[in-house]
Design a protein around this motif. Sequence first.
Motif, mmCIF file in Angstrom:
data_model
loop_
_atom_site.group_PDB
_atom_site.id
_atom_site.type_symbol
_atom_site.label_atom_id
_atom_site.label_comp_id
_atom_site.label_asym_id
_atom_site.label_seq_id
_atom_site.Cartn_x
_atom_site.Cartn_y
_atom_site.Cartn_z
ATOM 1 N N ALA A 1 -38.302 16.439 81.132
ATOM 2 C CA ALA A 1 -39.203 17.008 82.139
ATOM 3 C C ALA A 1 -38.540 18.125 82.944
ATOM 4 C CB ALA A 1 -39.685 15.909 83.088
ATOM 5 N N ASP A 2 -37.214 18.157 82.967
ATOM 6 C CA ASP A 2 -36.469 19.150 83.728
ATOM 7 C C ASP A 2 -35.988 20.333 82.882
ATOM 8 O OD1 ASP A 2 -36.745 17.503 85.947
ATOM 9 O OD2 ASP A 2 -34.823 16.487 85.575
ATOM 10 N N LEU A 3 -36.246 20.299 81.576
ATOM 11 C CA LEU A 3 -35.698 21.309 80.672
ATOM 12 C C LEU A 3 -36.182 22.724 81.009
ATOM 13 C CD1 LEU A 3 -33.872 21.898 78.290
ATOM 14 C CD2 LEU A 3 -35.829 21.481 76.779
ATOM 15 N N ALA A 4 -37.451 22.911 81.274
ATOM 16 C CA ALA A 4 -37.969 24.253 81.575
ATOM 17 C C ALA A 4 -37.294 24.838 82.818
ATOM 18 C CB ALA A 4 -39.483 24.217 81.748
ATOM 19 N N ALA A 5 -37.142 24.037 83.853
ATOM 20 C CA ALA A 5 -36.479 24.517 85.074
ATOM 21 C C ALA A 5 -35.010 24.824 84.802
ATOM 22 C CB ALA A 5 -36.606 23.477 86.184
ATOM 23 N N LYS B 1 -33.183 28.532 85.165
ATOM 24 C CA LYS B 1 -31.966 28.733 85.960
ATOM 25 C C LYS B 1 -30.855 29.348 85.103
ATOM 26 C CE LYS B 1 -31.503 27.436 89.798
ATOM 27 N NZ LYS B 1 -31.774 28.156 91.046
ATOM 28 N N VAL B 2 -30.699 28.849 83.884
ATOM 29 C CA VAL B 2 -29.694 29.395 82.969
ATOM 30 C C VAL B 2 -29.950 30.882 82.723
ATOM 31 C CG1 VAL B 2 -28.942 29.358 80.535
ATOM 32 C CG2 VAL B 2 -29.060 27.225 81.842
ATOM 33 N N LEU C 1 -27.634 28.733 72.107
ATOM 34 C CA LEU C 1 -28.320 30.002 71.891
ATOM 35 C C LEU C 1 -29.757 29.763 71.420
ATOM 36 C CD1 LEU C 1 -27.969 33.166 71.691
ATOM 37 C CD2 LEU C 1 -27.608 32.749 69.262
ATOM 38 N N THR C 2 -29.921 28.862 70.463
ATOM 39 C CA THR C 2 -31.256 28.539 69.961
ATOM 40 C C THR C 2 -32.116 27.902 71.040
ATOM 41 O OG1 THR C 2 -30.437 28.312 67.707
ATOM 42 C CG2 THR C 2 -32.516 27.219 68.210
ATOM 43 N N LEU C 3 -31.535 27.015 71.829
ATOM 44 C CA LEU C 3 -32.272 26.364 72.906
ATOM 45 C C LEU C 3 -32.768 27.386 73.932
ATOM 46 C CD1 LEU C 3 -33.111 23.659 74.351
ATOM 47 C CD2 LEU C 3 -30.936 23.861 75.582
ATOM 48 N N ILE C 4 -31.917 28.316 74.315
ATOM 49 C CA ILE C 4 -32.248 29.276 75.370
ATOM 50 C C ILE C 4 -33.212 30.353 74.892
ATOM 51 C CG2 ILE C 4 -31.279 31.062 76.890
ATOM 52 C CD1 ILE C 4 -28.696 29.229 76.918
ATOM 53 N N GLN D 1 -30.292 37.743 66.168
ATOM 54 C CA GLN D 1 -31.442 38.072 67.009
ATOM 55 C C GLN D 1 -31.347 37.384 68.375
ATOM 56 O OE1 GLN D 1 -33.966 40.266 66.330
ATOM 57 N NE2 GLN D 1 -32.760 40.799 64.532
ATOM 58 N N GLY D 2 -30.960 36.113 68.372
ATOM 59 C CA GLY D 2 -30.805 35.386 69.627
ATOM 60 C C GLY D 2 -29.743 36.016 70.523
ATOM 61 N N ALA D 3 -28.637 36.444 69.919
ATOM 62 C CA ALA D 3 -27.562 37.078 70.689
ATOM 63 C C ALA D 3 -28.046 38.368 71.341
ATOM 64 C CB ALA D 3 -26.362 37.343 69.784
ATOM 65 N N GLN D 4 -28.826 39.137 70.617
ATOM 66 C CA GLN D 4 -29.375 40.363 71.184
ATOM 67 C C GLN D 4 -30.308 40.057 72.355
ATOM 68 O OE1 GLN D 4 -31.022 42.648 67.915
ATOM 69 N NE2 GLN D 4 -29.096 42.513 66.798
ATOM 70 N N GLN D 5 -31.065 38.970 72.248
ATOM 71 C CA GLN D 5 -31.945 38.571 73.350
ATOM 72 C C GLN D 5 -31.154 38.228 74.610
ATOM 73 O OE1 GLN D 5 -34.962 35.604 72.618
ATOM 74 N NE2 GLN D 5 -35.269 36.334 70.524
ATOM 75 N N ILE D 6 -30.026 37.554 74.429
ATOM 76 C CA ILE D 6 -29.201 37.172 75.593
ATOM 77 C C ILE D 6 -28.696 38.424 76.303
ATOM 78 C CG2 ILE D 6 -27.038 36.074 76.317
ATOM 79 C CD1 ILE D 6 -29.291 34.058 75.675
ATOM 80 N N CYS D 7 -28.222 39.411 75.553
ATOM 81 C CA CYS D 7 -27.748 40.645 76.193
ATOM 82 C C CYS D 7 -28.905 41.411 76.826
ATOM 83 C CB CYS D 7 -26.973 41.496 75.194
ATOM 84 S SG CYS D 7 -25.318 40.833 74.891
ATOM 85 N N ALA D 8 -30.085 41.313 76.245
ATOM 86 C CA ALA D 8 -31.258 41.956 76.843
ATOM 87 C C ALA D 8 -31.617 41.314 78.186
ATOM 88 C CB ALA D 8 -32.445 41.895 75.890
#
Length: 171
Positions: free
Chosen positions: A27-31, A35-36, A53-56, A64-71
Motif C-alpha cells: 500500500a506504501d509502494l506508490a508513495a 519519494k525515490v 531500475l525496473t521497479l522505478i 531504456q530504464g537507465a536513460q529514463q533515470i537520467c531524464a
Amino acid sequence: MASIKDVAKGAFISFDPNYRETLIAPADLAAYLAKVRSFIAVADFVKLSDEELTLITDETDISQGAQQICALGAKYLAVTLGKEGTLLQSVEAQEVVGSIAIKQVDSTGAGDAFTGGLLYQIQKAGTAELTFAKLVDFLAVANVVGALTCTKYGAIPALPTLEEVELALGK
C-alpha cells in the motif's frame, strides 16, 4: 520548504534507494516510488540494482530504464548487473564496465561495498573534475570491491582491504 540542493549547498549528492520488498508495504509502494524519484531528480550520482531500475521505471530494458533515470535529473547512474559488471549512464553516454570472475559465496553487502568503493575514489579525486571517463575507471575498481565482498560471508566481515583490492587489480 528548502530543496535538497538548497540544503546541500553544492555538495555532491549520492543516492541509493536500497529497496527491500519486505520493508515497504504494498500500500506504501506508490508513495515510496514518488519519494525515490524526487531524490533521483536532485542527485549527482544514483546507484541502482537492475531490479530497482525496473521497479522505478517499469522498464525491463536496462538501457531504456537507465536513460529514463537520467531524464529524471540524475547526472550519473550506475546500475549493478552482478557478474556482468555495471552499466554507467549519463545524459550523453552509456557504457557497461566489466567486473572480475569470482567464486561467489554470499552477496550480502556487495552493493554497499561497491558504492563505498566508488564514493571513496570520488572523494579522493574531488568532484570538480568528475567526468564520465573518470567514473568508468572508478567503477572498474568499485566492481572489484563489490565482487570481493561476495567471496566471503557477511556484510562487514567480507569488506576487502585496500590491499586486497589492489592485488585483485594487479597493482
